[in-house]
Design a protein around this motif. Structure first.
Motif, mmCIF file in Angstrom:
data_model
loop_
_atom_site.group_PDB
_atom_site.id
_atom_site.type_symbol
_atom_site.label_atom_id
_atom_site.label_comp_id
_atom_site.label_asym_id
_atom_site.label_seq_id
_atom_site.Cartn_x
_atom_site.Cartn_y
_atom_site.Cartn_z
ATOM 1 N N VAL A 233 0.838 -1.211 0.000
ATOM 2 C CA VAL A 233 0.000 0.000 0.000
ATOM 3 C C VAL A 233 0.866 1.253 0.000
ATOM 4 O O VAL A 233 0.580 2.222 -0.713
ATOM 5 C CB VAL A 233 -0.969 -0.015 1.212
ATOM 6 N N LEU A 234 1.932 1.232 0.813
ATOM 7 C CA LEU A 234 2.841 2.391 0.832
ATOM 8 C C LEU A 234 3.424 2.638 -0.555
ATOM 9 O O LEU A 234 3.573 3.783 -0.997
ATOM 10 C CB LEU A 234 3.963 2.162 1.846
ATOM 11 N N ASP A 235 3.721 1.549 -1.249
ATOM 12 C CA ASP A 235 4.249 1.661 -2.606
ATOM 13 C C ASP A 235 3.174 2.230 -3.542
ATOM 14 O O ASP A 235 3.444 3.111 -4.364
ATOM 15 C CB ASP A 235 4.717 0.279 -3.083
ATOM 16 N N ASP B 44 2.700 5.733 -3.032
ATOM 17 C CA ASP B 44 3.964 6.421 -3.284
ATOM 18 C C ASP B 44 4.482 7.169 -2.050
ATOM 19 O O ASP B 44 4.907 8.316 -2.131
ATOM 20 C CB ASP B 44 3.781 7.403 -4.455
ATOM 21 N N LEU B 45 4.432 6.498 -0.913
ATOM 22 C CA LEU B 45 4.923 7.128 0.317
ATOM 23 C C LEU B 45 5.892 6.220 1.087
ATOM 24 O O LEU B 45 6.072 6.384 2.288
ATOM 25 C CB LEU B 45 3.739 7.501 1.232
ATOM 26 N N THR B 46 6.519 5.288 0.372
ATOM 27 C CA THR B 46 7.438 4.363 1.036
ATOM 28 C C THR B 46 8.565 5.122 1.744
ATOM 29 O O THR B 46 8.942 4.789 2.869
ATOM 30 C CB THR B 46 8.034 3.384 0.010
ATOM 31 N N ASP B 47 9.061 6.169 1.087
ATOM 32 C CA ASP B 47 10.192 6.902 1.668
ATOM 33 C C ASP B 47 9.790 7.764 2.871
ATOM 34 O O ASP B 47 10.645 8.211 3.620
ATOM 35 C CB ASP B 47 10.860 7.780 0.604
ATOM 36 N N ARG B 48 8.506 7.975 3.066
ATOM 37 C CA ARG B 48 8.050 8.783 4.213
ATOM 38 C C ARG B 48 7.286 7.939 5.244
ATOM 39 O O ARG B 48 6.617 8.483 6.115
ATOM 40 C CB ARG B 48 7.133 9.926 3.731
ATOM 41 N N GLN B 49 7.395 6.634 5.134
ATOM 42 C CA GLN B 49 6.561 5.751 5.955
ATOM 43 C C GLN B 49 6.804 5.917 7.457
ATOM 44 O O GLN B 49 5.905 5.670 8.258
ATOM 45 C CB GLN B 49 6.777 4.285 5.567
ATOM 46 N N HIS B 50 8.019 6.331 7.847
ATOM 47 C CA HIS B 50 8.325 6.445 9.275
ATOM 48 C C HIS B 50 8.163 7.880 9.801
ATOM 49 O O HIS B 50 8.561 8.171 10.925
ATOM 50 C CB HIS B 50 9.738 5.936 9.561
ATOM 51 N N ARG C 253 -3.954 12.833 2.427
ATOM 52 C CA ARG C 253 -5.079 12.301 1.656
ATOM 53 C C ARG C 253 -4.726 10.933 1.083
ATOM 54 O O ARG C 253 -5.550 10.025 1.054
ATOM 55 C CB ARG C 253 -5.383 13.307 0.550
ATOM 56 N N ARG C 254 -3.451 10.787 0.653
ATOM 57 C CA ARG C 254 -3.037 9.493 0.083
ATOM 58 C C ARG C 254 -3.007 8.398 1.143
ATOM 59 O O ARG C 254 -3.390 7.260 0.903
ATOM 60 C CB ARG C 254 -1.667 9.646 -0.593
ATOM 61 N N VAL C 255 -2.530 8.760 2.343
ATOM 62 C CA VAL C 255 -2.529 7.757 3.427
ATOM 63 C C VAL C 255 -3.967 7.406 3.804
ATOM 64 O O VAL C 255 -4.300 6.239 4.065
ATOM 65 C CB VAL C 255 -1.775 8.281 4.676
ATOM 66 N N ASP D 269 -6.615 9.798 -10.597
ATOM 67 C CA ASP D 269 -5.845 8.753 -11.284
ATOM 68 C C ASP D 269 -5.781 7.483 -10.442
ATOM 69 O O ASP D 269 -5.833 6.363 -10.972
ATOM 70 C CB ASP D 269 -4.423 9.253 -11.590
ATOM 71 N N THR D 270 -5.655 7.672 -9.127
ATOM 72 C CA THR D 270 -5.608 6.508 -8.224
ATOM 73 C C THR D 270 -6.903 5.708 -8.308
ATOM 74 O O THR D 270 -6.885 4.474 -8.384
ATOM 75 C CB THR D 270 -5.386 6.975 -6.762
ATOM 76 N N VAL D 271 -8.018 6.436 -8.323
ATOM 77 C CA VAL D 271 -9.321 5.742 -8.400
ATOM 78 C C VAL D 271 -9.405 4.935 -9.692
ATOM 79 O O VAL D 271 -9.825 3.765 -9.704
ATOM 80 C CB VAL D 271 -10.475 6.772 -8.308
ATOM 81 N N LYS D 272 -8.960 5.550 -10.779
ATOM 82 C CA LYS D 272 -9.039 4.842 -12.068
ATOM 83 C C LYS D 272 -8.102 3.635 -12.105
ATOM 84 O O LYS D 272 -8.434 2.591 -12.663
ATOM 85 C CB LYS D 272 -8.712 5.817 -13.199
ATOM 86 N N ARG D 273 -6.937 3.790 -11.440
ATOM 87 C CA ARG D 273 -5.997 2.656 -11.387
ATOM 88 C C ARG D 273 -6.577 1.501 -10.573
ATOM 89 O O ARG D 273 -6.392 0.336 -10.902
ATOM 90 C CB ARG D 273 -4.680 3.111 -10.735
ATOM 91 N N LEU D 274 -7.260 1.857 -9.495
ATOM 92 C CA LEU D 274 -7.851 0.811 -8.651
ATOM 93 C C LEU D 274 -8.844 -0.017 -9.453
ATOM 94 O O LEU D 274 -8.936 -1.240 -9.303
ATOM 95 C CB LEU D 274 -8.572 1.436 -7.437
ATOM 96 N N GLN D 275 -9.566 0.653 -10.305
ATOM 97 C CA GLN D 275 -10.541 -0.064 -11.123
ATOM 98 C C GLN D 275 -9.858 -0.880 -12.209
ATOM 99 O O GLN D 275 -10.141 -2.064 -12.381
ATOM 100 C CB GLN D 275 -11.520 0.928 -11.760
ATOM 101 N N SER D 276 -8.927 -0.238 -12.913
ATOM 102 C CA SER D 276 -8.329 -0.915 -14.068
ATOM 103 C C SER D 276 -7.342 -2.005 -13.658
ATOM 104 O O SER D 276 -7.282 -3.063 -14.273
ATOM 105 C CB SER D 276 -7.643 0.109 -14.968
ATOM 106 N N GLU D 277 -6.564 -1.766 -12.597
ATOM 107 C CA GLU D 277 -5.520 -2.735 -12.215
ATOM 108 C C GLU D 277 -6.035 -3.793 -11.246
ATOM 109 O O GLU D 277 -5.574 -4.929 -11.248
ATOM 110 C CB GLU D 277 -4.338 -2.003 -11.571
ATOM 111 N N GLN D 278 -6.950 -3.410 -10.375
ATOM 112 C CA GLN D 278 -7.382 -4.357 -9.340
ATOM 113 C C GLN D 278 -8.845 -4.756 -9.465
ATOM 114 O O GLN D 278 -9.343 -5.542 -8.657
ATOM 115 C CB GLN D 278 -7.124 -3.744 -7.949
ATOM 116 N N GLY D 279 -9.515 -4.193 -10.450
ATOM 117 C CA GLY D 279 -10.925 -4.545 -10.664
ATOM 118 C C GLY D 279 -11.812 -4.157 -9.488
ATOM 119 O O GLY D 279 -12.851 -4.777 -9.239
#
Lengths: 340, 442
Positions: free
Chosen positions: A129-131, A134-140, A152-154, A186-196
């Motif tokens: 999910v962090l990937d 796009d927040l892997t580098d700020r996870q801590h 908002r992304r978290v 874009d995230t919403v559209k990716r969720l639909q297209s990549e993960q159905g």
């Protein structure tokens, strides 16, 4: 876990909610909503503030008990099998529902455990999910140190953690800049297209809904007043163009509007909106008046319309013609602009 | 269960990683207790850490009617009184630690003695009942002892002194009773053997014909002196560490804030939307509530435990010797911490459940914490409150502070304190849980 007929993931039947008002009288916030959401589609619920969309969604996601009716998620009744139904739902609330003094990773891990995740499975899923957000580098880093867009992304990431079949997003772009808004869409559209993933999206922003939705339901005064694809909704209003005639501060009478409707072929509606523009001291500094005309084949109707305006003693400052869109549908159905 | 622990752990983690909160929860009460405790210590004890408790004003009323035995008169009430009054023999009086411990006044009217305690003249009144000697007498026909209780009427405003007098009196009376029980048991055994063994029975019957039917009270000062050791009185009973009383009172005062704020976090979570997120997860509402309340309880327990630990270090530094200022029974100390925390959290839950907004909780909670603090001696000596001091008994702080004080003095008779705290905790927890349910309607 099962889908309903024709791949339906969510079936809402006669859902109603009544609250006690301040005067002790019952207030019906939702008056018997029924709708179906198919597996893998982005379904938007559109309506002005106070229309009942958040109450409807709160009942579907198990936050509020309905006064009447029921909703089934993947076959599970939200009223009788609430815990099973909730396992299938991911919630992305409008506000940043995170613990500010915990890090991004700690927030994700905490909410993951609330979905009975743990151990290596949770660690792996948090990494994914962090990937994804796009927040892997700020996870801590603590949430309180994040920008609005990152929070908002978290906020979205928490809703995705347990791989829900239905993701409910309540106005996820409120209060963020255009760049981050684009990122969310874009995230919403990716969720639909990549993960159905099936997404239930609420917003009062027409452009957003128009851009991402497979199907749309318009809710007003606690009732669904129209539903379908964008094309189907536009068909309902006869595919009329909208012509905006800016008239400034001039007073426009009903007789002048009637003259416009009478004089030009294809014009079905002409209304005048007058908006006061106020300065810093709340004094009115300008008045912005617009005549909105609905007409079939608007571009063709424009020359005779301007002629008729002149004959009706209306001074037109500028003109804009718009093709039929969701805003026109909403205006047509509710008689008011969504922002009202 | 894992979800309850997950929520509770989150509460604990958020609280104890917040530096500003730690300043309020740990550093402030520690500093206040140290300052107040040191001030009192310097004033009374000459700079040491322990204050020697002496000359406790005590009223003694002896209503006991002497009992006749074998031509002799025995008065156990007078025996008890004599222990608190000078004998006239300087050497004997020098060994009597009770003379230094108390400043006894002999009265004849029990009501006057009680009034004296109420108006602050005495810290305690020892009232010996009329049939005290008689009740300590064992008869051949009735070998059971029904000891008439000695009333120790104590001052609410001077809990330490009062508890010392109570403990000393109970100690003495128990030694009277022990003697009586021993005699009764011996005679009982002889009678039983006489019934079983015919030969012994005949001898016993012949011998007993010459006996008196009654047996004198088994305790006599000449044959069996009172054994309140110098060590006990000086080391545990008669020394009072102000750090304990003020430290415990401060710890409890700040713990009430923690409890109320921890419960209040539910309303903040509702406002911030995280509560909605929890409810939207496949988690029952009861689980969420229990997690929140367990987190509040954990916050309080950890806070008081940490404060006690640091106060002990302060105590060691001030006195210059290794010691545990909370007494030897750390298990009971832990039990009181738990029970006090439970009561505080229950009260916090009720306050939060009744209030509409977090701000209301802050106001009401602050007032409650102040009230509890005032009436548990967090800011000044309770004696200055006069009759109002009785209000303290309505607060968990009073019972907890009293229990900690008693434990620090080596006394373990804190069952009432524990029971009161647990009952307050259980009742308010259940009420709070019930009322909280409506707070989850988002």
């Amino acid at each position: 876990m099962q889908n309903g007929k024709n791949g339906t993931l969510v079936e809402v039947r006669d859902l109603a909610k009544t609250f006690k008002g301040k005067n002790g009288k019952d207030v019906a916030a939702v008056k018997g909503v029924s709708l179906d959401i198919r597996q893998g589609e982005i379904f938007s619920l559109l309506g002005p503030n106070g229309a009942g969309k958040t109450t409807t969604i709160s009942m579907i996601s198990g936050l509020l008990a309905p006064t009447r009716g029921d909703a089934r998620i993947g076959g599970y009744s939200i009223t009788r099998q609430g815990i099973d139904a909730k396992k299938l739902i991911g919630v992305v609330p409008q506000e940043i529902a995170l613990y500010p003094t915990l890090t991004a990773r700690q927030n994700l891990e905490f909410f993951g455990r609330m979905y009975s995740m743990g151990g290596a499975e949770l660690t792996k899923r948090v990494d994914e999910v962090l990937d994804f957000i796009d927040l892997t580098d700020r996870q801590h880093d603590k949430i309180e140190t994040f920008s609005g867009g990152m929070k908002r992304r978290v906020n979205i990431g928490v809703g995705l953690l347990h791989k829900p079949r239905l993701l409910y997003m309540d106005e996820p772009t409120v209060g963020i800049d255009p760049q981050n808004r684009r990122r969310v869409l874009d995230t919403v559209k990716r969720l639909q297209s990549e993960q159905g993933m099936t997404v239930l999206y609420t917003s009062h922003l027409m452009e957003e809904v128009q851009e991402i939705s497979d199907r749309i339901a318009i809710i007003d005064h606690g009732q669904i007043i129209a539903g379908g694809t964008l094309g189907e909704l536009i068909q309902q209003i006869g595919e009329e163009d909208r012509i905006f005639l800016k008239v400034g501060a001039a007073a426009i009478s009903e007789a002048q509007l009637a003259q416009l409707r009478r004089s030009v072929e294809g014009v079905t509606k002409a209304t005048h909106d007058r908006r006061e523009i106020k300065g810093e001291d709340d004094a009115v500094v300008d008045v912005d008046g617009v005549i909105t005309v609905l007409a079939k084949r608007g571009r063709k109707a424009l020359p005779p319309l301007l002629q008729a305006a002149e004959e009706a003693d209306i001074t037109v400052l500028s003109v804009e013609v718009r093709e039929p869109d969701l805003e026109a549908v909403f205006l047509h159905l509710t008689g008011r602009a969504l922002r009202d | 269960m894992s979800k309850i622990l997950n929520i509770a752990w989150k509460e604990l983690y958020i609280t104890y990683t917040d530096r500003s909160l730690l300043l309020v929860m740990i550093v402030t009460p520690l500093a206040l207790a140290t300052i107040i405790g040191s001030a009192f210590s310097g004033m009374v004890g000459g700079g040491g850490n322990d204050i020697p408790v002496q000359n406790i004003p005590t009223a003694i009323v002896n209503l006991d009617a002497p009992t006749e035995f074998n031509g002799q008169t025995f008065s156990m009430g007078q025996t008890l009184v004599d222990l608190f009054t000078p004998s006239g023999d300087a050497a004997q009086d020098a060994d009597n630690v009770l003379l230094a411990l108390t400043d006894a006044a002999i009265l004849s009217d029990a009501e006057a003695a009680r009034a004296g305690v109420d108006d602050g003249t005495y810290s305690a009144a020892i009232i010996i009942p009329a049939n005290f000697s008689q009740s300590l007498t064992v008869t051949q026909d009735n070998l059971s002892l029904n000891v008439a209780p000695v009333e120790v009427y104590t001052s609410r405003a001077a809990p330490v002194s009062a508890s010392i007098i109570k403990a000393v009196t109970e100690n003495i009376v128990s030694q009277f009773v022990t003697g009586g029980v021993t005699v009764a048991a011996t005679i009982g055994e002889l009678v039983e053997r006489a019934q079983e063994d015919v030969g012994f029975g005949l001898q016993f019957a012949v011998g007993s014909a010459n006996w008196q039917p009654d047996f004198a009270p088994a305790f006599t000062p000449d044959s069996q002196p009172i054994t309140i050791s110098q060590q006990t009185v000086s080391r545990q009973v008669a020394t009072f560490n102000p750090l304990v009383a003020f430290g415990a009172a401060q710890a409890l005062f700040f713990m009430i804030f923690t409890a109320i704020q921890s419960a209040n976090s539910l309303l903040y979570e509702r406002r911030d939307g995280t509560l909605q997120r929890l409810i939207a997860s496949p988690t029952s509402r009861l689980t969420i509530l229990l997690g929140k309340l367990l987190g509040a309880l954990a916050n309080c327990v950890v806070q008081v435990a940490l404060l006690f630990f640091f106060l002990n270090i302060v105590g060691i530094v001030l006195s210059g010797r290794m010691q545990i200022i909370w007494g030897d029974n750390l298990l009971l100390v832990a039990a009181v911490i738990f029970a006090g925390s439970l009561a505080a959290c229950g009260i916090g839950a009720v306050v939060t459940a009744i209030a509409r907004t977090p701000e209301q909780v802050n106001i009401v909670g602050g007032l409650i914490a102040m009230f509890f603090g005032l009436f548990s001696g967090a800011f000044f000596d309770l004696r200055s409150l006069g009759d109002l001091a009785i209000l303290g008994r309505a607060t968990p702080n009073y019972w907890a502070v009293d229990a900690f004080t008693q434990l620090s003095l080596g006394q373990t008779a804190i069952t009432t304190n524990l029971l009161v705290l647990l009952v307050i905790g259980a009742v308010t927890f259940v009420i709070g849980l019930g009322l909280f349910e409506r707070r989850l309607n988002v």
